[in-house]
Design a protein around this motif. Structure first.
Motif, PDB file in Angstrom:
ATOM      1  N   LYS A 111       0.843  -1.296  -0.019  1.00 29.18           N
ATOM      2  CA  LYS A 111       0.053   0.249   0.256  1.00 29.18           C
ATOM      3  C   LYS A 111       0.796   1.208   0.020  1.00 29.18           C
ATOM      4  CE  LYS A 111      -0.287  -0.070   5.054  1.00 29.18           C
ATOM      5  NZ  LYS A 111      -1.377  -0.385   6.167  1.00 29.18           N
ATOM      6  N   ALA A 112       2.062   1.079   0.611  1.00 30.41           N
ATOM      7  CA  ALA A 112       2.857   2.204   0.454  1.00 30.41           C
ATOM      8  C   ALA A 112       3.867   2.441  -0.658  1.00 30.41           C
ATOM      9  CB  ALA A 112       3.897   2.228   1.749  1.00 30.41           C
ATOM     10  N   ALA A 113       3.810   1.338  -1.560  1.00 30.95           N
ATOM     11  CA  ALA A 113       4.996   1.227  -2.989  1.00 30.95           C
ATOM     12  C   ALA A 113       4.521   2.705  -3.630  1.00 30.95           C
ATOM     13  CB  ALA A 113       4.603  -0.053  -3.562  1.00 30.95           C
ATOM     14  N   THR A 114       3.221   2.943  -3.955  1.00 30.40           N
ATOM     15  CA  THR A 114       3.135   3.894  -5.069  1.00 30.40           C
ATOM     16  C   THR A 114       3.557   5.376  -4.596  1.00 30.40           C
ATOM     17  OG1 THR A 114       1.422   2.660  -5.902  1.00 30.40           O
ATOM     18  CG2 THR A 114       1.456   5.128  -6.811  1.00 30.40           C
ATOM     19  N   PRO A 115       3.045   5.752  -3.161  1.00 29.31           N
ATOM     20  CA  PRO A 115       3.317   6.862  -2.621  1.00 29.31           C
ATOM     21  C   PRO A 115       4.854   7.034  -2.533  1.00 29.31           C
ATOM     22  CG  PRO A 115       1.816   5.969  -1.361  1.00 29.31           C
ATOM     23  CD  PRO A 115       2.016   4.945  -2.356  1.00 29.31           C
ATOM     24  N   LEU A 116       5.627   5.815  -2.087  1.00 29.71           N
ATOM     25  CA  LEU A 116       7.058   5.968  -2.128  1.00 29.71           C
ATOM     26  C   LEU A 116       7.932   6.260  -3.324  1.00 29.71           C
ATOM     27  CD1 LEU A 116       7.873   3.272   0.609  1.00 29.71           C
ATOM     28  CD2 LEU A 116       7.948   5.664   0.936  1.00 29.71           C
ATOM     29  N   ILE A 117       7.302   5.737  -4.399  1.00 31.65           N
ATOM     30  CA  ILE A 117       7.785   5.717  -5.736  1.00 31.65           C
ATOM     31  C   ILE A 117       7.605   7.312  -6.276  1.00 31.65           C
ATOM     32  CG2 ILE A 117       7.633   5.078  -8.215  1.00 31.65           C
ATOM     33  CD1 ILE A 117       7.135   2.085  -7.203  1.00 31.65           C
ATOM     34  N   ALA A 118       6.277   7.714  -5.990  1.00 32.32           N
ATOM     35  CA  ALA A 118       5.886   8.950  -6.285  1.00 32.32           C
ATOM     36  C   ALA A 118       7.004  10.168  -5.531  1.00 32.32           C
ATOM     37  CB  ALA A 118       4.524   9.311  -5.949  1.00 32.32           C
ATOM     38  N   THR A 119       7.396   9.806  -4.342  1.00 35.44           N
ATOM     39  CA  THR A 119       8.338  10.456  -3.412  1.00 35.44           C
ATOM     40  C   THR A 119       9.794  10.526  -4.328  1.00 35.44           C
ATOM     41  OG1 THR A 119       7.115  10.094  -1.409  1.00 35.44           O
ATOM     42  CG2 THR A 119       9.302  10.822  -1.311  1.00 35.44           C
ATOM     43  N   VAL A 120      10.083   9.393  -4.978  1.00 37.21           N
ATOM     44  CA  VAL A 120      11.248   9.507  -5.443  1.00 37.21           C
ATOM     45  C   VAL A 120      11.154  10.611  -6.922  1.00 37.21           C
ATOM     46  CG1 VAL A 120      12.919   8.251  -7.084  1.00 37.21           C
ATOM     47  CG2 VAL A 120      11.819   7.191  -5.102  1.00 37.21           C
ATOM     48  N   GLY A 121      10.057  10.564  -7.409  1.00 38.26           N
ATOM     49  CA  GLY A 121       9.781  11.596  -8.470  1.00 38.26           C
ATOM     50  C   GLY A 121       9.858  12.964  -8.101  1.00 38.26           C
ATOM     51  N   GLY A 122       8.899  13.037  -6.873  1.00 35.15           N
ATOM     52  CA  GLY A 122       9.053  14.324  -6.188  1.00 35.15           C
ATOM     53  C   GLY A 122      10.283  15.007  -5.457  1.00 35.15           C
ATOM     54  N   LEU A 180       1.717  10.332   3.188  1.00 36.91           N
ATOM     55  CA  LEU A 180       2.685   9.422   2.945  1.00 36.91           C
ATOM     56  C   LEU A 180       3.842   9.833   2.279  1.00 36.91           C
ATOM     57  CD1 LEU A 180       0.592   6.093   2.089  1.00 36.91           C
ATOM     58  CD2 LEU A 180       1.823   6.726   4.560  1.00 36.91           C
ATOM     59  N   LEU A 181       3.435  10.421   1.159  1.00 35.83           N
ATOM     60  CA  LEU A 181       4.407  11.125   0.391  1.00 35.83           C
ATOM     61  C   LEU A 181       5.148  12.384   1.226  1.00 35.83           C
ATOM     62  CD1 LEU A 181       3.967  12.369  -3.286  1.00 35.83           C
ATOM     63  CD2 LEU A 181       5.145  14.053  -1.721  1.00 35.83           C
ATOM     64  N   ALA A 182       4.665  13.069   1.884  1.00 39.06           N
ATOM     65  CA  ALA A 182       5.258  14.140   2.553  1.00 39.06           C
ATOM     66  C   ALA A 182       6.285  13.494   3.727  1.00 39.06           C
ATOM     67  CB  ALA A 182       4.230  15.337   3.306  1.00 39.06           C
ATOM     68  N   ILE A 183       5.646  12.790   4.374  1.00 39.82           N
ATOM     69  CA  ILE A 183       6.620  12.064   5.408  1.00 39.82           C
ATOM     70  C   ILE A 183       7.932  11.461   5.013  1.00 39.82           C
ATOM     71  CG2 ILE A 183       6.826   9.913   7.113  1.00 39.82           C
ATOM     72  CD1 ILE A 183       5.338  12.424   8.232  1.00 39.82           C
ATOM     73  N   ALA A 184       7.601  10.634   3.713  1.00 32.56           N
ATOM     74  CA  ALA A 184       8.836  10.058   3.246  1.00 32.56           C
ATOM     75  C   ALA A 184       9.732  11.150   2.606  1.00 32.56           C
ATOM     76  CB  ALA A 184       8.296   9.063   2.004  1.00 32.56           C
ATOM     77  N   ASP A 185       9.217  12.070   1.918  1.00 35.27           N
ATOM     78  CA  ASP A 185      10.076  13.440   1.548  1.00 35.27           C
ATOM     79  C   ASP A 185      10.766  13.729   2.547  1.00 35.27           C
ATOM     80  OD1 ASP A 185      10.765  15.093  -0.096  1.00 35.27           O
ATOM     81  OD2 ASP A 185       8.722  16.073  -0.821  1.00 35.27           O
ATOM     82  N   GLY A 348       7.377  15.608 -11.185  1.00 37.76           N
ATOM     83  CA  GLY A 348       7.995  14.180 -10.801  1.00 37.76           C
ATOM     84  C   GLY A 348       7.131  13.363  -9.939  1.00 37.76           C
ATOM     85  N   VAL A 349       6.326  13.997  -9.341  1.00 43.62           N
ATOM     86  CA  VAL A 349       5.152  13.127  -8.476  1.00 43.62           C
ATOM     87  C   VAL A 349       4.430  12.449  -9.624  1.00 43.62           C
ATOM     88  CG1 VAL A 349       3.158  13.292  -6.974  1.00 43.62           C
ATOM     89  CG2 VAL A 349       5.412  14.545  -6.474  1.00 43.62           C
ATOM     90  N   PHE A 350       4.002  13.240 -10.374  1.00 44.50           N
ATOM     91  CA  PHE A 350       2.847  12.673 -11.162  1.00 44.50           C
ATOM     92  C   PHE A 350       3.334  11.529 -12.244  1.00 44.50           C
ATOM     93  CE2 PHE A 350       0.787  12.214 -15.523  1.00 44.50           C
ATOM     94  CZ  PHE A 350      -0.782  11.843 -14.998  1.00 44.50           C
ATOM     95  N   ALA A 351       4.510  11.800 -12.718  1.00 44.12           N
ATOM     96  CA  ALA A 351       5.271  10.808 -13.751  1.00 44.12           C
ATOM     97  C   ALA A 351       5.682   9.503 -13.128  1.00 44.12           C
ATOM     98  CB  ALA A 351       6.557  11.462 -14.288  1.00 44.12           C
ATOM     99  N   PHE A 352       6.227   9.672 -11.933  1.00 49.28           N
ATOM    100  CA  PHE A 352       6.653   8.417 -11.223  1.00 49.28           C
ATOM    101  C   PHE A 352       5.541   7.756 -10.606  1.00 49.28           C
ATOM    102  CE2 PHE A 352      10.682   9.977 -11.979  1.00 49.28           C
ATOM    103  CZ  PHE A 352      11.706   8.964 -11.587  1.00 49.28           C
ATOM    104  N   GLY A 353       4.345   8.511 -10.149  1.00 48.49           N
ATOM    105  CA  GLY A 353       3.332   7.917  -9.364  1.00 48.49           C
ATOM    106  C   GLY A 353       2.223   7.030 -10.462  1.00 48.49           C
ATOM    107  N   TRP A 354       2.587   7.649 -11.697  1.00 48.66           N
ATOM    108  CA  TRP A 354       1.703   7.000 -12.916  1.00 48.66           C
ATOM    109  C   TRP A 354       2.381   5.633 -13.228  1.00 48.66           C
ATOM    110  CZ3 TRP A 354       3.245   5.552 -17.810  1.00 48.66           C
ATOM    111  CH2 TRP A 354       2.112   5.137 -18.513  1.00 48.66           C
ATOM    112  N   ILE A 355       3.937   5.858 -13.240  1.00 46.53           N
ATOM    113  CA  ILE A 355       4.800   4.684 -13.500  1.00 46.53           C
ATOM    114  C   ILE A 355       4.527   3.568 -12.523  1.00 46.53           C
ATOM    115  CG2 ILE A 355       7.008   3.721 -13.716  1.00 46.53           C
ATOM    116  CD1 ILE A 355       7.989   6.483 -14.844  1.00 46.53           C
ATOM    117  N   ALA A 356       4.254   3.704 -11.232  1.00 40.92           N
ATOM    118  CA  ALA A 356       4.048   2.794 -10.176  1.00 40.92           C
ATOM    119  C   ALA A 356       2.614   2.213 -10.467  1.00 40.92           C
ATOM    120  CB  ALA A 356       4.326   3.552  -9.034  1.00 40.92           C
TER     121      ALA A 356
END
Length: 431
Positions: A111-122, A180-185, A348-356
């Motif tokens: 459940k955390a995989a997509t937000p974490l990958i979006a964080t990388v893009g972010g 989730l994204l903000a905390i990981a960020d 970055g968030v949208f691109a990596f979130g969409w890829i995930a």
């Protein structure tokens, strides 16, 4: 309107107030403002900025031309940014720690995989936009500003949460995704501060002192009482430690760890992080910044509740001492930071979130659309608190630092853009 005001009061009102006072003060009496920020509270050999450097930069402002063999100066700015802000990072680290290690932790599992990958893009998106635009402006600009590449990577948890709830409503899954994204960020931001922005000459062996403090307090105050309480239903030793000693041994260990971080060259504001992991915690997580946690009696949540109001006051002074920027300081670094946050972060968030979600097949939370993901990226572009902090360590005091800080302040404009994006994306608010 009451709800919105309540959120602002709980999270960031004092921070906003401090920043506004600083802006007015710095633009009406800049010399008086700088005098307060760099005011020497104490000359000593233990804590503070390097005395010789302070004397060269600010000694004449206070009529001081010599301080003997004193090695450090405790200034008002150092007290807030390097000592008291350690409690702010400790509170943020507490949420990250629980989200990672506890059962049903928010940063565990699929459940955390997509937000974490979006964080990388972010983070990669802002860095690419910042450095790419700097290169486009020429080698002179690039050489001057390249050290500030991390300034636009941050997401302000409190403000983004506030704006996210205003745009999506409290019950929308995008709000949880955003948290989730903000905390990981911010977790990644702590790592960046430690690795790329040392506060002085590195002496990594001093981190062994921090490790010893963490292991010692964990063994004596956490592991040993629980070991002695095996097969004892009433847990007398753990109860005695919790009621009689409370968090004081951990505070002492934190002071030692903080000093070790200062001596090691790493930023001392991160000095409490090793101690956070040693506090006894609940068996499961209720969710990031969940209101239910105020009713838990474990020491970790108790410490967070005890720190809540003091940290709000600390954030007021952080805003006061860091947001005082003269408007004529606007320069290339301002627009680079702003481009990184307003352009690079959403893309970055949208691109990596969409890829995930799509190619990797991890999906989005139920009830969240790809259009909502794009709006989340815009909300996450509010950098403010941590961006200001990174700017203060990335650049030396002066016009370049002020210009970068101004970009962090201008990122508040992302709130307006988020509201507009929510309207265009036809976000259905869920309260």
């Amino acid at each position: 309107m009451y709800r919105v005001w309540n959120y602002v009061t709980n999270y960031s009102l004092l921070l906003i107030l401090g920043a506004l006072i600083a802006l007015v003060w710095a633009n009406t009496d800049p010399q008086g403002y700088r005098h307060v920020v760099e005011y020497p509270l104490m000359f000593n050999d233990v804590v503070g900025v390097d005395a010789s450097r302070w004397l060269i930069a600010h000694g004449s402002d206070f009529g001081i031309d010599g301080i003997g063999d004193v090695r450090r100066v405790l200034t008002f700015h150092f007290l807030v940014n390097d000592i008291l802000m350690a409690f702010f990072f400790a509170v943020a680290a507490k949420e990250v720690w629980e989200a990672v290690i506890l059962e049903n932790g928010a940063l565990r599992g699929r459940k955390a995989a997509t937000p974490l990958i979006a964080t990388v893009g972010g983070m990669l998106g802002p860095i690419t936009a910042y450095l790419g635009l700097a290169l486009f402006l020429g080698s002179d600009v690039y050489d001057a500003v390249q050290r500030g590449w991390a300034v636009p990577t941050a997401t302000d948890i409190a403000f983004s949460y506030l704006v996210g709830r205003m745009v999506f409503g409290a019950g929308h899954p995008a709000v949880r995704f955003l948290l989730l994204l903000a905390i990981a960020d911010d977790a990644a931001g702590m790592i960046i501060l430690a690795v790329f922005y040392p506060s002085g000459d590195l002496a990594p062996e001093m981190l062994l002192v921090s490790l010893a403090a963490a292991v010692g307090v964990f063994g004596m105050c956490n592991w040993l009482p629980r070991r002695l309480d095996r097969h004892k239903e009433l847990r007398p030793n753990s109860t005695w430690m919790r009621e009689r000693m409370s968090f004081w041994p951990y505070l002492l260990a934190g002071a030692i760890s903080w000093w070790a971080f200062q001596q090691s060259g790493l930023h001392p504001a991160l000095g409490l992080l090793p101690i956070v992991a040693t506090l006894p915690h609940a068996d499961r997580a209720f969710g990031i910044f969940s209101e239910a946690e105020q009713y838990l009696t474990d020491l970790l949540n108790h410490a967070q509740q005890a720190l809540k109001h003091p940290v709000e006051v600390v954030l007021f002074f952080f805003g006061l001492l860091n947001a005082g920027i003269e408007f004529n300081a606007i320069g290339a670094a301002t627009w680079l930071v702003l481009a990184g946050l307003i352009v690079g972060k959403p893309l970055g968030v949208f691109a990596f979130g969409w890829i995930a979600a799509r190619p990797l097949g991890l999906g989005l939370p139920r009830g969240m659309r790809h259009a909502d993901l794009a709006v989340v990226g815009v909300v996450a572009a509010i950098g403010f608190t941590v961006s200001l902090f990174v700017a203060s360590v990335a650049f030396a005091t002066g016009p370049l630092q002020d210009a970068a800080k101004m970009g962090a302040l201008f990122s508040f404009g992302a709130a307006i853009l988020a509201v507009i994006a929510g309207k265009l994306a036809r976000v259905q608010k869920r309260n």
